[in-house]
Design a protein around this motif. Structure first.
Motif, PDB file in Angstrom:
ATOM      1  N   ARG A  82      17.968  35.008  55.027  1.00 42.35           N
ATOM      2  CA  ARG A  82      17.854  33.586  54.712  1.00 42.35           C
ATOM      3  C   ARG A  82      18.838  33.164  53.622  1.00 42.35           C
ATOM      4  N   SER A  83      19.083  34.046  52.666  1.00 45.10           N
ATOM      5  CA  SER A  83      19.997  33.692  51.577  1.00 45.10           C
ATOM      6  C   SER A  83      21.418  33.475  52.102  1.00 45.10           C
ATOM      7  N   LEU A  84      21.794  34.186  53.152  1.00 50.83           N
ATOM      8  CA  LEU A  84      23.121  33.988  53.742  1.00 50.83           C
ATOM      9  C   LEU A  84      23.186  32.633  54.448  1.00 50.83           C
ATOM     10  N   VAL A  85      22.104  32.267  55.135  1.00 55.91           N
ATOM     11  CA  VAL A  85      22.059  30.948  55.771  1.00 55.91           C
ATOM     12  C   VAL A  85      22.203  29.861  54.698  1.00 55.91           C
ATOM     13  N   LEU A  86      21.546  30.061  53.555  1.00 61.48           N
ATOM     14  CA  LEU A  86      21.659  29.105  52.451  1.00 61.48           C
ATOM     15  C   LEU A  86      23.112  28.961  52.007  1.00 61.48           C
ATOM     16  N   GLU A  87      23.828  30.068  51.911  1.00 66.28           N
ATOM     17  CA  GLU A  87      25.230  29.996  51.501  1.00 66.28           C
ATOM     18  C   GLU A  87      26.071  29.238  52.526  1.00 66.28           C
ATOM     19  N   PHE A  88      25.755  29.423  53.800  1.00 65.91           N
ATOM     20  CA  PHE A  88      26.472  28.670  54.829  1.00 65.91           C
ATOM     21  C   PHE A  88      26.191  27.176  54.704  1.00 65.91           C
ATOM     22  N   MET A  89      24.942  26.811  54.425  1.00 64.91           N
ATOM     23  CA  MET A  89      24.596  25.398  54.281  1.00 64.91           C
ATOM     24  C   MET A  89      25.212  24.815  53.008  1.00 64.91           C
ATOM     25  N   ARG A  90      25.318  25.617  51.963  1.00 64.03           N
ATOM     26  CA  ARG A  90      26.011  25.149  50.762  1.00 64.03           C
ATOM     27  C   ARG A  90      27.482  24.884  51.058  1.00 64.03           C
ATOM     28  N   ASP A  91      28.059  25.711  51.921  1.00 67.61           N
ATOM     29  CA  ASP A  91      29.454  25.506  52.304  1.00 67.61           C
ATOM     30  C   ASP A  91      29.600  24.213  53.111  1.00 67.61           C
ATOM     31  N   VAL A  92      28.652  23.943  54.012  1.00 67.13           N
ATOM     32  CA  VAL A  92      28.665  22.687  54.775  1.00 67.13           C
ATOM     33  C   VAL A  92      28.621  21.499  53.819  1.00 67.13           C
ATOM     34  N   LEU A  93      27.710  21.552  52.852  1.00 67.06           N
ATOM     35  CA  LEU A  93      27.579  20.477  51.874  1.00 67.06           C
ATOM     36  C   LEU A  93      28.864  20.311  51.069  1.00 67.06           C
ATOM     37  N   ALA A  94      29.428  21.410  50.605  1.00 64.44           N
ATOM     38  CA  ALA A  94      30.638  21.352  49.790  1.00 64.44           C
ATOM     39  C   ALA A  94      31.800  20.737  50.561  1.00 64.44           C
ATOM     40  N   ARG A  95      31.932  21.100  51.846  1.00 66.66           N
ATOM     41  CA  ARG A  95      33.015  20.545  52.648  1.00 66.66           C
ATOM     42  C   ARG A  95      32.824  19.053  52.883  1.00 66.66           C
ATOM     43  N   ALA A  96      31.585  18.632  53.089  1.00 71.09           N
ATOM     44  CA  ALA A  96      31.308  17.211  53.299  1.00 71.09           C
ATOM     45  C   ALA A  96      31.581  16.397  52.034  1.00 71.09           C
ATOM     46  N   VAL A  97      31.189  16.936  50.879  1.00 74.27           N
ATOM     47  CA  VAL A  97      31.417  16.233  49.615  1.00 74.27           C
ATOM     48  C   VAL A  97      32.906  16.194  49.292  1.00 74.27           C
ATOM     49  N   ARG A  98      33.592  17.298  49.575  1.00 75.61           N
ATOM     50  CA  ARG A  98      35.030  17.383  49.293  1.00 75.61           C
ATOM     51  C   ARG A  98      35.829  16.386  50.143  1.00 75.61           C
ATOM     52  N   ASP A  99      35.405  16.210  51.386  1.00 74.43           N
ATOM     53  CA  ASP A  99      36.084  15.252  52.269  1.00 74.43           C
ATOM     54  C   ASP A  99      35.078  14.175  52.677  1.00 74.43           C
ATOM     55  N   ARG A 100      34.591  13.456  51.674  1.00 71.29           N
ATOM     56  CA  ARG A 100      33.599  12.400  51.920  1.00 71.29           C
ATOM     57  C   ARG A 100      34.127  11.379  52.917  1.00 71.29           C
ATOM     58  N   THR A 101      35.406  11.051  52.817  1.00 73.11           N
ATOM     59  CA  THR A 101      36.010  10.087  53.732  1.00 73.11           C
ATOM     60  C   THR A 101      35.888  10.558  55.177  1.00 73.11           C
ATOM     61  N   GLY A 102      36.176  11.832  55.412  1.00 78.85           N
ATOM     62  CA  GLY A 102      36.069  12.377  56.756  1.00 78.85           C
ATOM     63  C   GLY A 102      34.656  12.292  57.296  1.00 78.85           C
ATOM     64  N   TYR A 103      33.684  12.596  56.430  1.00 79.11           N
ATOM     65  CA  TYR A 103      32.296  12.563  56.882  1.00 79.11           C
ATOM     66  C   TYR A 103      31.829  11.135  57.131  1.00 79.11           C
ATOM     67  N   TYR A 154      20.220  21.790  61.665  1.00 80.37           N
ATOM     68  CA  TYR A 154      21.281  20.802  61.897  1.00 80.37           C
ATOM     69  C   TYR A 154      20.770  19.382  61.628  1.00 80.37           C
ATOM     70  N   LEU A 155      19.597  19.067  62.157  1.00 76.26           N
ATOM     71  CA  LEU A 155      19.040  17.725  61.981  1.00 76.26           C
ATOM     72  C   LEU A 155      18.702  17.444  60.519  1.00 76.26           C
ATOM     73  N   ALA A 156      18.141  18.443  59.835  1.00 80.21           N
ATOM     74  CA  ALA A 156      17.781  18.261  58.416  1.00 80.21           C
ATOM     75  C   ALA A 156      19.028  18.076  57.552  1.00 80.21           C
ATOM     76  N   MET A 157      20.045  18.889  57.788  1.00 83.79           N
ATOM     77  CA  MET A 157      21.275  18.773  56.999  1.00 83.79           C
ATOM     78  C   MET A 157      22.001  17.463  57.306  1.00 83.79           C
ATOM     79  N   LEU A 158      21.960  17.028  58.565  1.00 81.41           N
ATOM     80  CA  LEU A 158      22.578  15.755  58.929  1.00 81.41           C
ATOM     81  C   LEU A 158      21.914  14.612  58.159  1.00 81.41           C
ATOM     82  N   GLY A 159      20.576  14.652  58.089  1.00 80.62           N
ATOM     83  CA  GLY A 159      19.858  13.622  57.340  1.00 80.62           C
ATOM     84  C   GLY A 159      20.185  13.655  55.860  1.00 80.62           C
ATOM     85  N   LEU A 160      20.252  14.838  55.289  1.00 83.96           N
ATOM     86  CA  LEU A 160      20.584  14.968  53.869  1.00 83.96           C
ATOM     87  C   LEU A 160      21.988  14.438  53.589  1.00 83.96           C
ATOM     88  N   LEU A 161      22.940  14.808  54.431  1.00 83.44           N
ATOM     89  CA  LEU A 161      24.314  14.361  54.224  1.00 83.44           C
ATOM     90  C   LEU A 161      24.429  12.850  54.383  1.00 83.44           C
TER      91      LEU A 161
END
Length: 201
Positions: A82-103, A154-161
């Motif tokens: 589970r901790s590895l999945v968390l790191e992947f989701m943190r990476d998704v969040l970081a990429r979205a924040v870094r390229d907010r315009t793209g998201y 996917y649905l939960a992260m989409l809502g958060l983003l």
């Protein structure tokens, strides 16, 4: 049709910026030309019509927001839990924040797809392909949970983003003990993803 790949890329990136800033109604060839700093009429030499431009924008945004293969490879060296999945989701969040315009442009594409049947068909295929790829990756990597886990995640992260990138004030202070958005990512993963991968027979 014009064949300068560097100029085409610059025009598509300008289109992403226009889409994120002004919405689909503001996405005109003239606005893209202005955003790219090129003469009026340039975009019409590179894209057959607005649908062609939107298709190119879709492809470009996915390139911009794609994970870094070296980051993924490094993360995969860790335990498949589970901790590895968390790191992947943190990476998704970081990429979205870094390229907010793209998201934000992605969100605008979703809205425009509700109005344009051709775009809806192609964009549905594109997003569904991302989801299926995510399921395949999760399965192949031996991460805990199955396709249902990936879909709900996917649905939960989409809502958060969506909330964090558009109306961050909605989440601020709602759960005083949880940081936004990092703590919410942790809660999402802890709630959805099982402790460990199921044992193989």
């Amino acid at each position: 049709m014009a064949r300068n790949p560097e100029r085409r890329a610059a025009l598509v990136d300008a289109a992403v910026e226009v889409l994120a800033r002004e919405g689909a109604r503001g996405l005109t060839f003239r606005a893209v030309d202005a955003g790219a700093g090129v003469p009026v009429g340039t975009s019409s030499n590179y894209f057959t019509d607005r649908d062609d431009l939107l298709a190119q924008v879709d492809a470009r945004i996915h390139q911009r927001l794609a994970p870094d293969p070296s980051v993924i490879a490094e993360l995969l060296k860790g335990p498949k839990d589970r901790s590895l999945v968390l790191e992947f989701m943190r990476d998704v969040l970081a990429r979205a924040v870094r390229d907010r315009t793209g998201y934000l442009a992605l969100f605008e594409m979703r809205l425009e797809a509700t109005r344009r049947p051709a775009l809806r068909a192609s964009y549905t295929k594109s997003v569904r392909g991302d989801l299926v790829d995510g399921m395949d990756f999760h399965r192949t990597a031996g991460l805990p949970g199955g396709d249902e886990t990936v879909t709900v995640l996917y649905l939960a992260m989409l809502g958060l983003l969506l909330e964090h990138l558009t109306l961050p004030g909605v989440l601020d202070g709602v759960l005083p003990e949880v940081t936004v958005p990092d703590g919410l990512v942790e809660r999402i993963v802890a709630t959805i993803v099982p402790d460990s991968a199921p044992e193989k027979d």
